[in-house]
Design an enzyme around this catalytic site. Sequence first.
Site, PDB file in Angstrom:
ATOM      1  N   ASP A   1      13.758  59.702  -6.258  1.00 45.74           N
ATOM      2  CA  ASP A   1      13.622  60.744  -5.083  1.00 45.74           C
ATOM      3  C   ASP A   1      14.716  61.864  -5.494  1.00 45.74           C
ATOM      4  OD1 ASP A   1      11.775  59.306  -3.515  1.00 45.74           O
ATOM      5  OD2 ASP A   1      12.915  59.805  -1.782  1.00 45.74           O
TER       6      ASP A   1
ATOM      7  N   TYR B   1      13.356  44.011  -4.435  1.00 45.35           N
ATOM      8  CA  TYR B   1      12.261  44.292  -3.551  1.00 45.35           C
ATOM      9  C   TYR B   1      11.615  42.678  -3.189  1.00 45.35           C
ATOM     10  CZ  TYR B   1      12.157  49.158  -3.034  1.00 45.35           C
ATOM     11  OH  TYR B   1      12.390  50.556  -2.547  1.00 45.35           O
TER      12      TYR B   1
HETATM   13  C1  IPM Z   1       8.320  54.591  -3.340  1.00 42.57           C
HETATM   14  C2  IPM Z   1       8.311  54.312  -2.079  1.00 42.57           C
HETATM   15  C3  IPM Z   1       7.970  52.554  -1.593  1.00 42.57           C
HETATM   16  C4  IPM Z   1       9.177  52.013  -2.381  1.00 42.57           C
HETATM   17  C5  IPM Z   1       7.945  52.320  -0.329  1.00 42.57           C
HETATM   18  C6  IPM Z   1       6.720  53.272   0.387  1.00 42.57           C
HETATM   19  C7  IPM Z   1       7.634  50.713  -0.153  1.00 42.57           C
HETATM   20  O1  IPM Z   1       9.617  54.791  -1.525  1.00 42.57           O
HETATM   21  O2  IPM Z   1       7.194  54.336  -3.986  1.00 42.57           O
HETATM   22  O3  IPM Z   1       9.229  55.128  -4.189  1.00 42.57           O
HETATM   23  O4  IPM Z   1      10.322  51.745  -1.983  1.00 42.57           O
HETATM   24  O5  IPM Z   1       8.905  51.613  -3.594  1.00 42.57           O
HETATM   25 MG    MG Z   2      10.821  55.894  -2.819  1.00 46.15          MG
END
Ligand code: IPM
Ligand code: MG
Length: 357
Positions: free
Chosen positions: A252, A141
């Site tokens: 997720d 990231y």
């Molecule tokens: C999360 C989200 C974020 C991420 C995005 C919105 C930048 O998906 O908090 O999981 O990828 O970290």
């Molecule tokens: Mg996410």
Amino acid sequence: MTKKILILPGDGIGQEIIGEAVKLIKHLQTHYDLQVETEEALIGGTAYDATGKPLPKETLELAKQADAVLLGAVGGYQWEELDIAVRPEKGLLGLRAGLGLFANLRPAILYPQLADASTLKPEVVAGLDIMIVRELTGGIYFGQPRGIRELENGEQEGFNTLVYKESEIQRIANVAFDIARKRDSRVCSVDKANVLECTELWRNTVMGLHERNQDIELSHMYVDNAAMQLVRDPKQFDVMVTTNMFGDILSDAAAMLTGSIGMLPSASLNESGQGMYEPIHGSAPDIAGQNIANPLATLLSVAMMLRYSLDESELADKIEQAVSDVLDDGLRTADIYSDGMQKVSTTEMGAAVIDKL
Ligand code: IPM
Ligand code: MG
């Protein structure tokens, strides 16, 4: 001493769900003598529209001064075409980096009342209680170099860098060991050490640290297998610790095991225990402004904030109990609705939780 909370509603349903959290905090101030001051600021697309930046300087300054930050969500269709440097998501990433919030705690707990709302068989998920510890300020990231460049033949090439220092791996693994110690004392470290050198170092570093944490049972799993195991037999896990991107994806998946991503809170902590709290779902632009979003993940994020940053575990317990009570009463927002239950709006759900308190 009065603690400071910075409230960042953000975009989409962020406005509505944070509205319920603000009512909850007011209730705690009035009825439980919670000593906090709140202030609100802009982030995400809403901030971009008002100031041209997804993370205005003022917001970051206020966040640094606060004891805790409560965030709704960022993002929406209308900002998807913007340059990546000013997209709403950059506001969130800038806040994580600016506050050094390296430890992201994402619990996936299945409320027994919602076992039917999961797409998995109730016996696979009943009693589920996992904690995903995601590294949040490093990895692919944030790694440099990154970008999209043009090759000599005119073709475009996109590139990102996956990079972790030993110290970054150690501090997140330490958080995982500490959390496991208060739970079932098991940590599964997730990597792709068979292919990526960076996560080979991850695995070796976690193993090295384990020598000083022998009371914890440590296992390792490749991320593809971990994804499979999460949907095959999720209850085998206690604490999972992993990189920024793997944690994004696995959390997720874990969330969905619990029936709805609308139920799950999260905490992001830095080395001094300062924290940002947010529901793990996004801004859900498709349902924004309709008063149908589930506010429970946000109310549970307030509970996490009370526990981890405000030293008010009893109040945190009370909120969690109130959420469980409203589910017992059969109240359901659309995302967790099933036959025979009572469908309620965002504001009705928020009010019901406050009522239980
Ligand atoms: C999360 C989200 C974020 C991420 C995005 C919105 C930048 O998906 O908090 O999981 O990828 O970290
Ligand atoms: Mg996410």
